[in-house]
Design an enzyme around this catalytic site. Structure first.
Site, PDB file in Angstrom:
ATOM      1  N   HIS A 240     -15.242   1.911  -2.081  1.00 36.07           N
ATOM      2  CA  HIS A 240     -14.056   1.099  -1.448  1.00 36.07           C
ATOM      3  C   HIS A 240     -12.893   1.785  -0.830  1.00 36.07           C
ATOM      4  O   HIS A 240     -11.822   1.270  -0.564  1.00 36.07           O
ATOM      5  CB  HIS A 240     -13.381   0.360  -2.735  1.00 36.07           C
TER       6      HIS A 240
ATOM      7  N   TYR B 117       0.795  -1.215  -0.022  1.00 38.04           N
ATOM      8  CA  TYR B 117       0.239  -0.157  -0.097  1.00 38.04           C
ATOM      9  C   TYR B 117       0.931   1.354   0.036  1.00 38.04           C
ATOM     10  O   TYR B 117       0.444   2.337  -0.659  1.00 38.04           O
ATOM     11  CB  TYR B 117      -0.888  -0.007   1.227  1.00 38.04           C
TER      12      TYR B 117
HETATM   13  C1  BV8 Z   1     -18.811  -7.223   0.653  1.00 35.37           C
HETATM   14  C2  BV8 Z   1      -9.954  -1.640  -2.258  1.00 35.37           C
HETATM   15  C3  BV8 Z   1     -20.052  -8.489   2.118  1.00 35.37           C
HETATM   16  C4  BV8 Z   1      -8.655  -2.238  -1.813  1.00 35.37           C
HETATM   17  C5  BV8 Z   1     -11.156  -3.206  -3.538  1.00 35.37           C
HETATM   18  C6  BV8 Z   1     -21.766 -10.740  -4.244  1.00 35.37           C
HETATM   19  C7  BV8 Z   1     -22.241  -9.940  -3.199  1.00 35.37           C
HETATM   20  C8  BV8 Z   1     -21.501  -9.241  -2.548  1.00 35.37           C
HETATM   21  C9  BV8 Z   1     -20.202  -9.624  -2.226  1.00 35.37           C
HETATM   22  C10 BV8 Z   1     -19.596 -10.626  -3.114  1.00 35.37           C
HETATM   23  C11 BV8 Z   1     -20.401 -11.249  -4.261  1.00 35.37           C
HETATM   24  N1  BV8 Z   1     -19.709 -12.258  -4.707  1.00 35.37           N
HETATM   25  C12 BV8 Z   1     -18.482 -12.204  -4.298  1.00 35.37           C
HETATM   26  C13 BV8 Z   1     -18.292 -11.298  -3.437  1.00 35.37           C
HETATM   27  C14 BV8 Z   1     -17.099 -10.962  -2.639  1.00 35.37           C
HETATM   28  C15 BV8 Z   1     -16.162  -9.677  -2.978  1.00 35.37           C
HETATM   29  C16 BV8 Z   1     -16.283  -9.960  -4.521  1.00 35.37           C
HETATM   30  O1  BV8 Z   1     -16.960  -9.015  -5.174  1.00 35.37           O
HETATM   31  N2  BV8 Z   1     -15.389 -10.626  -5.259  1.00 35.37           N
HETATM   32  C17 BV8 Z   1     -15.072 -10.710  -6.537  1.00 35.37           C
HETATM   33  C18 BV8 Z   1     -13.591 -10.953  -6.652  1.00 35.37           C
HETATM   34  C19 BV8 Z   1     -16.136 -11.667  -7.241  1.00 35.37           C
HETATM   35  N3  BV8 Z   1     -16.754  -8.684  -2.713  1.00 35.37           N
HETATM   36  C20 BV8 Z   1     -16.585  -8.128  -1.531  1.00 35.37           C
HETATM   37  O2  BV8 Z   1     -15.838  -8.775  -0.670  1.00 35.37           O
HETATM   38  C21 BV8 Z   1     -16.852  -6.590  -0.882  1.00 35.37           C
HETATM   39  N4  BV8 Z   1     -17.375  -6.893   0.447  1.00 35.37           N
HETATM   40  O3  BV8 Z   1     -19.480  -7.347  -0.252  1.00 35.37           O
HETATM   41  O4  BV8 Z   1     -19.107  -7.572   1.943  1.00 35.37           O
HETATM   42  C22 BV8 Z   1     -19.853  -9.806   1.872  1.00 35.37           C
HETATM   43  C23 BV8 Z   1     -18.294 -10.216   1.877  1.00 35.37           C
HETATM   44  C24 BV8 Z   1     -18.047 -11.561   1.537  1.00 35.37           C
HETATM   45  C25 BV8 Z   1     -19.063 -12.473   0.790  1.00 35.37           C
HETATM   46  C26 BV8 Z   1     -20.533 -11.823   0.673  1.00 35.37           C
HETATM   47  C27 BV8 Z   1     -20.697 -10.596   0.978  1.00 35.37           C
HETATM   48  C28 BV8 Z   1     -15.653  -5.635  -1.182  1.00 35.37           C
HETATM   49  C29 BV8 Z   1     -15.185  -5.490  -2.368  1.00 35.37           C
HETATM   50  C30 BV8 Z   1     -14.152  -4.576  -2.086  1.00 35.37           C
HETATM   51  C31 BV8 Z   1     -13.040  -4.860  -2.574  1.00 35.37           C
HETATM   52  N5  BV8 Z   1     -11.750  -3.472  -2.447  1.00 35.37           N
HETATM   53  N6  BV8 Z   1     -10.546  -2.198  -3.477  1.00 35.37           N
HETATM   54  C32 BV8 Z   1      -7.626  -1.890  -2.606  1.00 35.37           C
HETATM   55  O5  BV8 Z   1      -7.950  -1.177  -3.830  1.00 35.37           O
HETATM   56  O6  BV8 Z   1      -6.441  -2.274  -2.445  1.00 35.37           O
HETATM   57  S1  BV8 Z   1     -11.729  -3.860  -5.204  1.00 35.37           S
HETATM   58  C33 BV8 Z   1     -10.892  -3.332  -6.225  1.00 35.37           C
HETATM   59  O7  BV8 Z   1     -10.868  -3.979  -7.219  1.00 35.37           O
HETATM   60  C34 BV8 Z   1     -11.254  -1.842  -6.772  1.00 35.37           C
HETATM   61  O8  BV8 Z   1     -11.557  -1.228  -5.790  1.00 35.37           O
HETATM   62  C35 BV8 Z   1     -12.190  -2.471  -7.763  1.00 35.37           C
HETATM   63  O9  BV8 Z   1     -13.571  -2.353  -7.129  1.00 35.37           O
HETATM   64  C36 BV8 Z   1     -11.935  -3.676  -8.208  1.00 35.37           C
HETATM   65  C37 BV8 Z   1     -11.314  -3.709  -9.627  1.00 35.37           C
HETATM   66  O10 BV8 Z   1     -12.286  -3.244 -10.542  1.00 35.37           O
HETATM   67  P1  BV8 Z   1     -12.067  -2.334 -11.448  1.00 35.37           P
HETATM   68  O11 BV8 Z   1     -12.147  -1.024 -10.970  1.00 35.37           O
HETATM   69  O12 BV8 Z   1     -13.407  -2.660 -12.817  1.00 35.37           O
HETATM   70  O13 BV8 Z   1     -10.763  -2.648 -12.310  1.00 35.37           O
HETATM   71  P2  BV8 Z   1     -10.254  -3.708 -13.172  1.00 35.37           P
HETATM   72  O14 BV8 Z   1      -8.846  -3.761 -13.322  1.00 35.37           O
HETATM   73  O15 BV8 Z   1     -11.101  -5.047 -12.910  1.00 35.37           O
HETATM   74  O16 BV8 Z   1     -10.891  -3.427 -14.700  1.00 35.37           O
HETATM   75  C38 BV8 Z   1     -10.510  -2.220 -15.379  1.00 35.37           C
HETATM   76  C39 BV8 Z   1     -11.302  -1.906 -16.382  1.00 35.37           C
HETATM   77  O17 BV8 Z   1     -10.829  -0.612 -16.966  1.00 35.37           O
HETATM   78  C40 BV8 Z   1     -11.247  -2.908 -17.398  1.00 35.37           C
HETATM   79  O18 BV8 Z   1     -12.541  -3.501 -17.851  1.00 35.37           O
HETATM   80  C41 BV8 Z   1     -10.681  -2.324 -18.455  1.00 35.37           C
HETATM   81  O19 BV8 Z   1     -10.881  -2.999 -20.040  1.00 35.37           O
HETATM   82  C42 BV8 Z   1     -10.937  -0.898 -18.509  1.00 35.37           C
HETATM   83  N7  BV8 Z   1     -10.081  -0.083 -19.308  1.00 35.37           N
HETATM   84  C43 BV8 Z   1      -8.593  -0.200 -19.287  1.00 35.37           C
HETATM   85  N8  BV8 Z   1      -8.150   1.092 -19.928  1.00 35.37           N
HETATM   86  C44 BV8 Z   1      -9.131   1.743 -19.978  1.00 35.37           C
HETATM   87  C45 BV8 Z   1     -10.204   1.402 -19.484  1.00 35.37           C
HETATM   88  N9  BV8 Z   1     -11.395   1.909 -19.469  1.00 35.37           N
HETATM   89  C46 BV8 Z   1     -11.380   3.145 -19.780  1.00 35.37           C
HETATM   90  N10 BV8 Z   1     -10.365   3.736 -20.364  1.00 35.37           N
HETATM   91  C47 BV8 Z   1      -9.214   3.005 -20.478  1.00 35.37           C
HETATM   92  N11 BV8 Z   1      -8.072   3.884 -20.881  1.00 35.37           N
END
Ligand code: BV8
Length: 251
Positions: free
Chosen positions: A120, A68
Site C-alpha cells: 500500500h 498525512y
Molecule cells: C484495489 C494506504 C482495485 C493509505 C491503505 C475486493 C477486491 C479488491 C478491492 C476491494 C474488494 N472489496 C472492496 C474493495 C475496495 C477496497 C477495500 O478493500 N475496501 C475495504 C474497506 C472493504 N480495496 C481497495 O480499494 C484497494 N484497491 O483493490 O483496487 C479495486 C478498486 C475498487 C473496487 C474494486 C477493485 C486499495 C486498498 C489500499 C488502501 N490503502 N493504506 C494510508 O495508509 O493512508 S489500507 C490501510 O488500511 C492499511 O494499509 C491496511 O491495509 C488497512 C488496515 O488494515 P490493518 O493493517 O489490518 O489494520 P487494522 O487497524 O484494520 O487492524 C489491526 C489489527 O491488528 C487488528 O486485527 C488488531 O486486533 C491487531 N492488533 C492490535 N494490536 C496488536 C495487533 N496485532 C498484533 N500485535 C498487537 N500488539
C-alpha cells in the site's frame, strides 16, 4: 500458548520458503495507532476511506495533506518494536523469506528487514498527483513548491503533491501484486501478523497460501476473518509473541 508456539515452530522448522503478511498491529507497540483506532480527535469525524481516497483528497486537499503530514511527523518519534526486530532476524533462517506489508511506515526497514514489499505504498515518500514523469513521479521535500496553503505543488507540472500510498479505489502497483501473489502461492508457511484482514486484495493472500498447501500461522490478540483458515492462531501482541516464536524455532 506453549502448544500453539510449538505447533507454529514445528511448521516453520520444516519450511524452506516463508511469506509474511503484516498489518498495522505489528506497529501498534511502537506507538503507531492501528487504522481501527487511528481516527481520533480532529480526525474522528472522518471515515478512514474518506481521507485515504482520491475523492477525499480532491474534496479537501489541505485537510488530507495535513493528516498525512501529522502521520509522518508521528513516525519520526517512534522506533521499531521487538516484533519488527524478530521478523528481521527470522529472515536468515530460511531459503526464501518474503515480507509483504500493508503498512506504509518504515519500521520493518528500520528494524533491519532487507526486502520489504509495501503493498500500500510508503508514507515517507511524496509524488506528483499527475505522475507527470511516470508512475510514480517521486518528489524530494526540498523540491516542493509551497503556496499560500497546503498541499505543495509539483515543480515540474504544478499539480498537487500527494503521499506515495495506495488509496481506497486505487489499483495496487502491479509489480508489488506479482511479488505478493508469487510469495503466497509458493510459500510453505505464511505468517499473518497484526491484520484485521478487511482490506482487499491483500486480505486474499492468506487464502491463496492455504489453497496452495501452505500452513497459515496468525498472530493477533483478536480473532479475525483469517482465523478460520489458520492452522495455528497465537492470541497475543506480536511484540511479545514474535520473539518467543523465534526462540522456539531456533531451539
Ligand atoms: C484495489 C494506504 C482495485 C493509505 C491503505 C475486493 C477486491 C479488491 C478491492 C476491494 C474488494 N472489496 C472492496 C474493495 C475496495 C477496497 C477495500 O478493500 N475496501 C475495504 C474497506 C472493504 N480495496 C481497495 O480499494 C484497494 N484497491 O483493490 O483496487 C479495486 C478498486 C475498487 C473496487 C474494486 C477493485 C486499495 C486498498 C489500499 C488502501 N490503502 N493504506 C494510508 O495508509 O493512508 S489500507 C490501510 O488500511 C492499511 O494499509 C491496511 O491495509 C488497512 C488496515 O488494515 P490493518 O493493517 O489490518 O489494520 P487494522 O487497524 O484494520 O487492524 C489491526 C489489527 O491488528 C487488528 O486485527 C488488531 O486486533 C491487531 N492488533 C492490535 N494490536 C496488536 C495487533 N496485532 C498484533 N500485535 C498487537 N500488539
Amino acid at each position: 500458548m506453549d502448544n500453539g508456539l510449538e505447533q507454529a515452530a514445528s511448521y516453520l522448522r520444516n519450511a524452506r520458503r516463508v511469506a509474511v503478511l503484516t498489518g498495522a498491529g505489528v506497529s501498534k507497540e511502537s506507538g503507531v495507532p492501528t487504522y481501527r483506532d487511528a481516527l481520533t480527535g480532529l480526525w474522528s469525524r472522518y471515515s478512514f476511506e474518506e481521507l485515504a481516497s482520491p475523492e477525499g483528497f480532491q474534496r479537501n486537499p489541505a485537510a488530507v495533506w495535513t493528516w498525512y503530514t501529522e502521520r509522518r511527523e508521528q513516525l519520526a518519534h517512534v522506533e521499531p518494536n521487538p516484533g519488527h526486530i524478530a521478523l528481521a532476524q527470522f529472515e536468515a533462517l530460511f531459503e526464501r523469506w518474503d515480507l509483504i506489508t500493508q503498512n506504509v511506515d518504515d519500521l520493518h526497514e528500520r528494524a533491519g528487514s532487507a526486502r520489504v514489499c509495501h503493498l500500500h505504498g510508503r508514507l515517507m515518500e511524496t509524488k506528483c498527483f499527475a505522475d507527470c514523469r511516470g508512475a510514480p513521479t517521486l518528489i524530494a521535500p526540498e523540491a516542493f513548491v509551497n503556496g499560500a496553503q497546503p498541499p505543495p505543488t509539483c515543480p515540474y507540472c504544478g499539480s498537487w503533491l500527494r503521499p506515495n500510498v495506495v488509496w481506497f479505489g486505487e489499483m495496487l502497483a502491479l509489480n508489488d501484486l506479482i511479488i505478493a501473489q508469487d510469495a503466497a502461492e509458493e510459500c510453505d508457511v505464511m505468517l499473518v501478523v497484526g491484520t484485521s484482514g478487511l482490506v482487499f486484495p491483500a486480505a486474499n493472500l492468506p487464502n491463496t497460501a492455504a489453497q496452495n498447501g501452505a500452513a497459515v500461522i496468525e498472530i493477533n490478540p483478536e480473532a479475525t476473518d483469517i482465523s478460520r483458515i489458520a492452522n495455528v492462531s497465537l492470541r497475543g501482541p506480536s511484540g511479545t509473541l514474535l520473539p518467543m516464536l523465534l526462540e522456539w524455532v531456533r531451539a
